[in-house]
Scaffold this active site. Sequence first.
Site, short mmCIF file in Angstrom:
data_model
loop_
_atom_site.label_atom_id
_atom_site.label_comp_id
_atom_site.label_asym_id
_atom_site.label_seq_id
_atom_site.Cartn_x
_atom_site.Cartn_y
_atom_site.Cartn_z
N GLY A 101 0.82 -1.21 0.00
CA GLY A 101 0.00 0.00 0.00
C GLY A 101 0.85 1.26 0.00
CD GLN A 175 -0.07 3.50 3.19
OE1 GLN A 175 -1.16 3.37 2.65
NE2 GLN A 175 0.66 2.48 3.59
CG ASP A 325 1.80 -0.49 10.59
OD1 ASP A 325 0.64 -0.56 10.15
OD2 ASP A 325 2.72 0.10 10.00
CE LYS A 352 -3.52 0.37 8.36
NZ LYS A 352 -2.76 1.43 7.68
NE ARG A 356 -2.44 -5.87 9.58
CZ ARG A 356 -1.44 -5.09 9.25
NH1 ARG A 356 -1.31 -3.91 9.80
NH2 ARG A 356 -0.56 -5.50 8.37
NE ARG A 402 2.73 -4.00 9.89
CZ ARG A 402 4.03 -3.74 9.71
NH1 ARG A 402 4.93 -4.35 10.45
NH2 ARG A 402 4.43 -2.88 8.80
C1 S3P Z 1 2.63 3.62 6.39
C2 S3P Z 1 1.50 4.18 6.93
C3 S3P Z 1 0.44 3.42 7.59
C4 S3P Z 1 0.91 2.02 7.96
C5 S3P Z 1 1.68 1.35 6.86
C6 S3P Z 1 2.90 2.17 6.49
C7 S3P Z 1 3.62 4.48 5.74
O1 S3P Z 1 -0.67 3.33 6.72
O2 S3P Z 1 -0.17 1.21 8.36
O3 S3P Z 1 2.10 0.06 7.27
O4 S3P Z 1 4.77 4.06 5.53
O5 S3P Z 1 3.26 5.63 5.42
P1 S3P Z 1 -1.77 4.50 6.66
O6 S3P Z 1 -1.05 5.74 6.38
O7 S3P Z 1 -2.72 4.16 5.57
O8 S3P Z 1 -2.41 4.47 8.01
#
Ligand code: S3P
Length: 448
Positions: A101, A175, A325, A352, A356, A402
């Site tokens: 993602g 993200q 996470d 996720k 989850r 995870r």
């Molecule tokens: C991440 C942000 C998180 C996290 C993912 C890594 C990142 O997701 O759960 O494992 O590296 O920006 P979200 O921003 O969608 O919460």
Amino acid sequence: MSSSPAQRLKVEPAQAPLHGELRLPGDKSIAHRALILAALATGESTVAGLPDGEDVASTRRVLQGMGVEILEDGPGVLRIEGVEIGGLRPGPAPLDCGNSGTSVRLLAGAVAQGEGTFVFTGDVSLSRRPMERIAAPLRAMGVQVEPGPGGGLPLQVSGPVRQALDHTCPVASAQVKSAVLLAGLAAPGRTIFRAPAASRNHTERMLRSMGWPVEESEEGRVVSLVGQAGILRPLDLKVPGDPSSAAFHLVAASLLPGSELNLEGVLANRGRLSFLDWLVRMGAPVEARNESDAAGEPVATLRASFAGGLSAVEIHAGALPSVIDEVPILAVAAAHAEGTTVFRGAGELRHKESDRLQAVIDLLGTAGIAAHAEGDDLFVEGEPGLRERAPTGTYEARGDHRLAMAATVLALTTGGGEVSGAESIAVSYPAFVSDLSRLGAQLEAHGS
Ligand code: S3P
């Protein structure tokens, strides 16, 4: 879901304490950003300490698919020739992000900077994850974005970005924030991202370390930068160890009598070590020591030893994004604790690598631990005698790395069992089984 062949992991109940020292794989979030920002820099970057998991390999492969030159300079060391902001160009094939993602969401923001139509694909799990959360702000910046029929992948992005944006995001997602900031680098004017809570701030820190100012206010809930304001200087970075991977070993050590662990060189960004604070509140002797600095991020040795009993905590919704996470492994700790642990505002877990929220409930249910959701809140009813009751079972990882690692710790600290879908561990931490074995656990992987 991993591209590796299906694997079952047989876990023996721990007969001995966990002991020793480990160097963890490089932090996944920092590694993705280092590769992407190095590709957008002016000049050649060197990034060392990259983790060997499949997710980071996806970012590297996709960048190479867009013509970015990446040379290997030893194990985990890459030299990346930057194409500059706005310089990414679509290659001949769709950009396959595998299970990652972070790859697709951050890269969507990066490709929006320039000309061309980019198509992102991924595995079944990633294809189902929501992309509208990045599509909406990017569209408002003048980018054409089309998610697939179910709102996920394939995702088509056609830049260039035309205007800056003041975006209020309903979810505290690093993200989404990173996608908007990356697109904002090429937009005329100030791009502002507002969220209900702070989320990990590695993009902001890395941009600053490359010479691009990023403002932050309201305790990290509001972040902004001015686009078209210069170049990104190349990176020379060693990626520190991944605290989210460390969490599995730390919780296992706090649950097994006589255990003592030292995990050196781990990223100690406070926003990523919140799980440590919650474990301390539960009564676990865990700590971060000897902090130093690496490329704008703090680094520390994490230590853990046997807790001799944990008690429940209530994690409030504002704090949830900073343990997002670590919820699966904190839920395993909660299963051993006295009282009911509550994770408030945990609805994002539904989006996720698996659902989850439900998967954690089912995982604990397999061990006879009562857990349930009320709206977005997760409740885990702890059982301090869980280790003695020693439940055993087959834990289903649902293609989620995870969950597979949390299930391994649950089995290790109870009556043992099997983890099916253990191949997913390779997404973030391929050496997890051998590292945990080195600390004293008895684990055996089988094809299935
Ligand atoms: C991440 C942000 C998180 C996290 C993912 C890594 C990142 O997701 O759960 O494992 O590296 O920006 P979200 O921003 O969608 O919460």
